[in-house]
Design a protein around this motif. Structure first.
Motif, PDB file in Angstrom:
ATOM      1  N   ILE A   1     -73.397  20.714   4.637  1.00 20.69           N
ATOM      2  CA  ILE A   1     -72.524  19.867   3.812  1.00 20.69           C
ATOM      3  C   ILE A   1     -71.215  20.585   3.505  1.00 20.69           C
ATOM      4  O   ILE A   1     -70.122  20.014   3.641  1.00 20.69           O
ATOM      5  N   GLU A   2     -71.306  21.851   3.094  1.00 22.13           N
ATOM      6  CA  GLU A   2     -70.098  22.599   2.719  1.00 22.13           C
ATOM      7  C   GLU A   2     -69.199  22.839   3.920  1.00 22.13           C
ATOM      8  O   GLU A   2     -67.956  22.786   3.801  1.00 22.13           O
ATOM      9  N   GLN A   3     -69.780  23.101   5.072  1.00 20.49           N
ATOM     10  CA  GLN A   3     -68.967  23.274   6.279  1.00 20.49           C
ATOM     11  C   GLN A   3     -68.165  22.009   6.576  1.00 20.49           C
ATOM     12  O   GLN A   3     -66.977  22.068   6.903  1.00 20.49           O
ATOM     13  N   LYS A   4     -68.813  20.854   6.446  1.00 20.54           N
ATOM     14  CA  LYS A   4     -68.129  19.601   6.753  1.00 20.54           C
ATOM     15  C   LYS A   4     -67.106  19.236   5.673  1.00 20.54           C
ATOM     16  O   LYS A   4     -66.150  18.504   5.944  1.00 20.54           O
ATOM     17  N   LEU A   5     -67.306  19.759   4.454  1.00 23.70           N
ATOM     18  CA  LEU A   5     -66.328  19.543   3.392  1.00 23.70           C
ATOM     19  C   LEU A   5     -65.174  20.541   3.486  1.00 23.70           C
ATOM     20  O   LEU A   5     -64.192  20.434   2.753  1.00 23.70           O
ATOM     21  N   GLY A   6     -65.313  21.536   4.367  1.00 26.48           N
ATOM     22  CA  GLY A   6     -64.250  22.515   4.549  1.00 26.48           C
ATOM     23  C   GLY A   6     -64.334  23.723   3.648  1.00 26.48           C
ATOM     24  O   GLY A   6     -63.403  24.539   3.618  1.00 26.48           O
ATOM     25  N   ASP A   7     -65.444  23.877   2.916  1.00 29.72           N
ATOM     26  CA  ASP A   7     -65.604  25.036   2.033  1.00 29.72           C
ATOM     27  C   ASP A   7     -66.476  26.061   2.756  1.00 29.72           C
ATOM     28  O   ASP A   7     -67.693  26.150   2.529  1.00 29.72           O
ATOM     29  N   ASN A   8     -65.866  26.834   3.622  1.00 29.65           N
ATOM     30  CA  ASN A   8     -66.616  27.796   4.413  1.00 29.65           C
ATOM     31  C   ASN A   8     -67.200  28.921   3.576  1.00 29.65           C
ATOM     32  O   ASN A   8     -68.241  29.492   3.924  1.00 29.65           O
ATOM     33  N   ALA A   9     -66.525  29.252   2.484  1.00 31.96           N
ATOM     34  CA  ALA A   9     -67.047  30.311   1.613  1.00 31.96           C
ATOM     35  C   ALA A   9     -68.372  29.881   0.999  1.00 31.96           C
ATOM     36  O   ALA A   9     -69.341  30.655   0.960  1.00 31.96           O
ATOM     37  N   ALA A  10     -68.433  28.640   0.514  1.00 32.61           N
ATOM     38  CA  ALA A  10     -69.679  28.130  -0.070  1.00 32.61           C
ATOM     39  C   ALA A  10     -70.767  28.048   1.002  1.00 32.61           C
ATOM     40  O   ALA A  10     -71.932  28.383   0.751  1.00 32.61           O
ATOM     41  N   ALA A  11     -70.378  27.604   2.199  1.00 35.75           N
ATOM     42  CA  ALA A  11     -71.356  27.527   3.288  1.00 35.75           C
ATOM     43  C   ALA A  11     -71.918  28.905   3.595  1.00 35.75           C
ATOM     44  O   ALA A  11     -73.127  29.060   3.809  1.00 35.75           O
ATOM     45  N   SER A  12     -71.060  29.914   3.616  1.00 34.13           N
ATOM     46  CA  SER A  12     -71.519  31.283   3.889  1.00 34.13           C
ATOM     47  C   SER A  12     -72.483  31.773   2.818  1.00 34.13           C
ATOM     48  O   SER A  12     -73.449  32.479   3.122  1.00 34.13           O
ATOM     49  N   ARG A  13     -72.214  31.411   1.562  1.00 35.01           N
ATOM     50  CA  ARG A  13     -73.125  31.837   0.490  1.00 35.01           C
ATOM     51  C   ARG A  13     -74.507  31.231   0.691  1.00 35.01           C
ATOM     52  O   ARG A  13     -75.521  31.914   0.514  1.00 35.01           O
ATOM     53  N   TYR A  14     -74.551  29.963   1.052  1.00 35.63           N
ATOM     54  CA  TYR A  14     -75.857  29.332   1.292  1.00 35.63           C
ATOM     55  C   TYR A  14     -76.564  29.980   2.481  1.00 35.63           C
ATOM     56  O   TYR A  14     -77.773  30.225   2.445  1.00 35.63           O
ATOM     57  N   LEU A  15     -75.802  30.264   3.545  1.00 34.65           N
ATOM     58  CA  LEU A  15     -76.411  30.882   4.723  1.00 34.65           C
ATOM     59  C   LEU A  15     -76.893  32.296   4.413  1.00 34.65           C
ATOM     60  O   LEU A  15     -77.931  32.740   4.937  1.00 34.65           O
ATOM     61  N   SER A  16     -76.171  33.013   3.558  1.00 34.99           N
ATOM     62  CA  SER A  16     -76.602  34.351   3.165  1.00 34.99           C
ATOM     63  C   SER A  16     -77.909  34.292   2.372  1.00 34.99           C
ATOM     64  O   SER A  16     -78.799  35.127   2.571  1.00 34.99           O
ATOM     65  N   ARG A  17     -78.011  33.304   1.485  1.00 38.56           N
ATOM     66  CA  ARG A  17     -79.261  33.129   0.736  1.00 38.56           C
ATOM     67  C   ARG A  17     -80.408  32.809   1.674  1.00 38.56           C
ATOM     68  O   ARG A  17     -81.518  33.329   1.532  1.00 38.56           O
ATOM     69  N   LEU A  18     -80.117  31.951   2.647  1.00 38.40           N
ATOM     70  CA  LEU A  18     -81.151  31.592   3.622  1.00 38.40           C
ATOM     71  C   LEU A  18     -81.583  32.808   4.428  1.00 38.40           C
ATOM     72  O   LEU A  18     -82.779  33.031   4.654  1.00 38.40           O
ATOM     73  N   GLN A  19     -80.624  33.627   4.856  1.00 36.44           N
ATOM     74  CA  GLN A  19     -80.945  34.821   5.634  1.00 36.44           C
ATOM     75  C   GLN A  19     -81.756  35.803   4.804  1.00 36.44           C
ATOM     76  O   GLN A  19     -82.690  36.439   5.314  1.00 36.44           O
ATOM     77  N   ALA A  20     -81.406  35.945   3.528  1.00 38.16           N
ATOM     78  CA  ALA A  20     -82.137  36.862   2.661  1.00 38.16           C
ATOM     79  C   ALA A  20     -83.581  36.422   2.497  1.00 38.16           C
ATOM     80  O   ALA A  20     -84.510  37.248   2.529  1.00 38.16           O
ATOM     81  N   ILE A  21     -83.777  35.118   2.347  1.00 36.51           N
ATOM     82  CA  ILE A  21     -85.143  34.596   2.213  1.00 36.51           C
ATOM     83  C   ILE A  21     -85.918  34.819   3.504  1.00 36.51           C
ATOM     84  O   ILE A  21     -87.071  35.250   3.488  1.00 36.51           O
ATOM     85  N   SER A  22     -85.268  34.547   4.636  1.00 36.84           N
ATOM     86  CA  SER A  22     -85.941  34.716   5.932  1.00 36.84           C
ATOM     87  C   SER A  22     -86.305  36.174   6.174  1.00 36.84           C
ATOM     88  O   SER A  22     -87.390  36.487   6.669  1.00 36.84           O
TER      89      SER A  22
END
Length: 272
Positions: free
Chosen positions: A241-262
């Motif tokens: 959602i954040e990538q499509k809204l153009g907020d790459n910083a927010a998208a990166s934060r979500y992906l970092s959380r996902l990577q940490a969980i994984s």
């Protein structure tokens, strides 16, 4: 443009993974839905029928309680024997048929489960619990469109104790049937009754994302993650959602959380 059944994108795929185990089955008066693998939890105390075998084998209620206890223990053959004994004593017992459906489902016998759930609604067509169960079985077995009227029947029962279950199931099944507007209606009604229902929040987040309504999708996914902050499907969808809204910083934060969980889940426990 409304989402059609043939235009499901990556966001909905993540949502579909979440839903794989989320449809809610209702059981008997002494069983309630749960997050356990078989989808139900004993809520009445176990009955000790030792020394009372004669009564236990002739009392349908005690037989069903014992059958449910055996089902919880994974003793499927004994659970079925007891449930069938109860049904023999009370051929009009929709509860016995429902328990037989649960046993068959636990064994992975979808055909037998469907037969039992169908028998329950034939015994008591106006019973919302039985209608929800049969609709849920139909939807899970490739008959989504046929399932929808059964959820409506469940909701029409004024004594039905958990209408949110039928509304969530109806929404999920409507999406499978390619009816997104109907899905939205049911999920919104579910959220009016239970604003914290994860399945309805996930469904609305994915649906709004597919429609291109990024801000609405963000609002729903944020509510979802506030309740379940480490949900991988929710984090993936939020990043999309954040990538499509153009907020790459927010998208990166979500992906970092996902990577940490994984990474955490993939790390084997240390041995001393």
């Amino acid at each position: 443009m409304p989402l059609s059944g043939s235009r499901l994108g990556p966001g909905f795929v993540a949502f579909a993974l979440l839903l794989a185990g989320c449809q809610q089955m209702e059981r008997l008066s002494f069983i309630r839905p749960s997050a356990q693998p078989r989808g139900y939890t004993q809520v009445a105390p176990s009955y000790d029928v030792s020394g009372k075998k004669g009564r236990a084998e002739s009392d349908p209620v005690l037989l069903l309680l014992s059958a449910n206890d055996q089902l919880q223990r994974g003793q499927y053959a004994e659970a079925e024997r007891l449930a069938r004994q109860a049904l023999k004593l009370r051929p009009d017992s929709g509860d016995a048929q429902t328990l037989l459906g649960a046993i068959a489902s636990a064994r992975g016998d979808a055909a037998a489960a469907g037969k039992a759930y169908r028998a329950a609604v034939q015994i008591a067509p106006g019973n919302g619990v039985y209608a929800n169960n049969y609709g849920n079985w139909l939807c899970a077995n490739g008959q989504a469109a046929d399932a929808l009227p059964w959820f409506e029947r469940a909701l029409a029962d004024p004594t039905y104790p958990t209408p949110v279950a039928a509304l969530v199931n109806a929404g999920t099944c409507a999406m499978r049937a390619g009816q997104p507007e109907r899905a939205e209606s049911n999920w919104r009604r579910a959220l009016e009754l239970d604003p914290q229902n994860l399945t309805a929040l996930a469904g609305m987040a994915a649906l709004e994302q597919e429609r291109g309504n990024g801000l609405d999708a963000r609002a729903f996914v944020e509510r979802w993650l506030a309740l379940s902050p480490e949900d991988p499907a929710g984090l993936r969808l939020a990043a999309d959602i954040e990538q499509k809204l153009g907020d790459n910083a927010a998208a990166s934060r979500y992906l970092s959380r996902l990577q940490a969980i994984s990474s955490t889940s993939a790390t084997p426990p240390r041995t001393q």
